[in-house]
Enzyme design. Structure first.
Site, short mmCIF file in Angstrom:
data_model
loop_
_atom_site.label_atom_id
_atom_site.label_comp_id
_atom_site.label_asym_id
_atom_site.label_seq_id
_atom_site.Cartn_x
_atom_site.Cartn_y
_atom_site.Cartn_z
N TYR A 161 25.00 6.23 18.09
CA TYR A 161 24.68 7.34 17.20
C TYR A 161 25.93 7.85 16.48
O TYR A 161 25.92 8.06 15.26
CB TYR A 161 24.05 8.46 18.01
N LYS A 165 26.60 7.74 12.44
CA LYS A 165 26.81 8.96 11.66
C LYS A 165 28.18 8.98 10.99
O LYS A 165 28.32 9.52 9.88
CB LYS A 165 26.62 10.18 12.55
#
Length: 257
Positions: A161, A165
Site C-alpha cells: 500500500y 501510494k
C-alpha cells in the site's frame, strides 16, 4: 473575488471512482453540492444507487455506473455513459483502492500485484483515458488522485500500500508535467487516518487509540476534513496548482516524514 464564486463547480462534469463508500462517497457529495454533475463509479451498484438518491434529494445531479476499475472495457463504458448523460468529464477523482495488512515476508505475489494494480495502475489508466477525452473535447480539466500519508513514511504491515501510494504521488507529478501546457491539471490529496469501511474494525479497536496518540491533533480525520482540499484542486480556486500533493493528516507526516 468571493469564495462562493471561485469554488463553484456549476457546469462541470465529475467522475469519482470508488464512490460507493468512505472518502469516495463524501467526495461525490461535495462535488455535487457545489454544482458539478457527478458520475459515481464502483462495483457495488446498490450503494451507488442509494448515494445517487441522497445527492438528488439534496438538490444535486448524479448517476450510478457499476464498474471495476481494473476492467479496461468497463472504464471506457463509464466514460462513455457519463459523456452521453452529462458531457465530457472535466473533473476526475481517482479514489478507488484497497488497503492491506500483511507483513512483507508473508505477502504473496498475488496480494502484491492486487494492491499495486488497484492503488496505482488504475490511477494511471483512468487518468490517461480521462486526459485523452478532455484534450479531444478541448476541455480544461482537473484530475485529483487519492494518495496517502503513507506515501511519505513507512509503517509495518502496509508495504504494498505504501509503495503504491508513493507511486501515486510521483505519477501525479509526472502527469502534471506532461499535461500542464495542454490545460489539464493533476494533483493529489494525501489523507492521514480516516475511519472508513476498509479500516473501521482496526481503527476503532485498542490499536486505534494508540495510533491517535501518535497524531499531533490527537484524532483521526473526520467527515468534512478533506472537503476544502478537494474543492481547491477541483475548482478555479486551484487554477495555478498542478503536480501538488496536499497532505491532510492532523500533523502525522511531521512525525513519520
Amino acid at each position: 473575488m468571493k469564495a462562493a464564486t471561485i469554488f463553484d463547480l456549476t457546469g462541470t462534469v465529475a467522475l469519482v471512482t470508488g464512490a460507493s463508500s468512505g472518502l469516495g462517497a463524501r467526495f461525490a457529495q461535495v462535488l455535487a453540492a457545489n454544482g458539478a454533475k457527478v458520475a459515481l463509479v464502483a462495483r457495488r451498484k446498490d450503494r451507488l444507487d442509494a448515494l445517487c438518491g441522497r445527492i438528488e434529494k439534496a438538490g444535486g445531479t448524479a448517476m450510478a455506473i457499476e464498474a471495476d476499475v481494473l476492467d479496461r472495457a468497463a472504464m471506457l463504458r463509464a466514460f462513455d455513459e457519463t459523456h452521453q448523460a452529462f458531457g465530457t468529464v472535466s473533473i476526475l477523482v481517482n479514489n478507488a483502492g484497497a488497503a492491506q495488512g500483511v507483513r512483507a515476508l508473508d505477502m504473496t505475489e498475488e496480494e502484491w500485484r492486487r494492491i499495486l494494480s488497484l492503488d496505482l495502475d488504475s490511477v494511471f489508466f483512468w487518468s490517461q483515458e480521462g486526459a485523452r477525452r478532455m484534450l479531444a473535447a478541448g476541455v480544461k480539466g482537473s484530475i485529483v488522485n487519492t494518495a496517502s500519508v503513507l506515501a511519505f513514511g513507512a509503517a509495518k504491515g502496509v508495504t504494498a500500500y505504501a509503495v503504491a501510494k508513493a507511486g501515486v504521488v510521483q505519477l501525479t507529478k509526472a502527469l502534471a508535467l506532461e499535461l500542464a501546457f495542454k490545460g489539464v491539471r493533476v494533483n493529489a490529496i494525501a489523507p492521514g487516518w480516516f475511519v472508513t469501511d476498509i479500516n473501521r474494525a482496526f481503527l476503532e479497536g485498542d490499536k486505534g487509540e494508540e495510533m491517535k496518540r501518535s497524531i499531533p491533533m490527537g484524532r483521526f480525520g473526520a467527515e468534512g476534513d478533506l472537503d476544502g482540499a478537494l474543492l481547491l484542486l477541483a475548482s478555479k480556486a486551484g487554477a495555478y496548482m498542478t503536480g501538488a500533493t496536499i497532505i491532510a493528516d492532523g500533523g502525522q507526516v511531521v512525525r513519520i516524514g
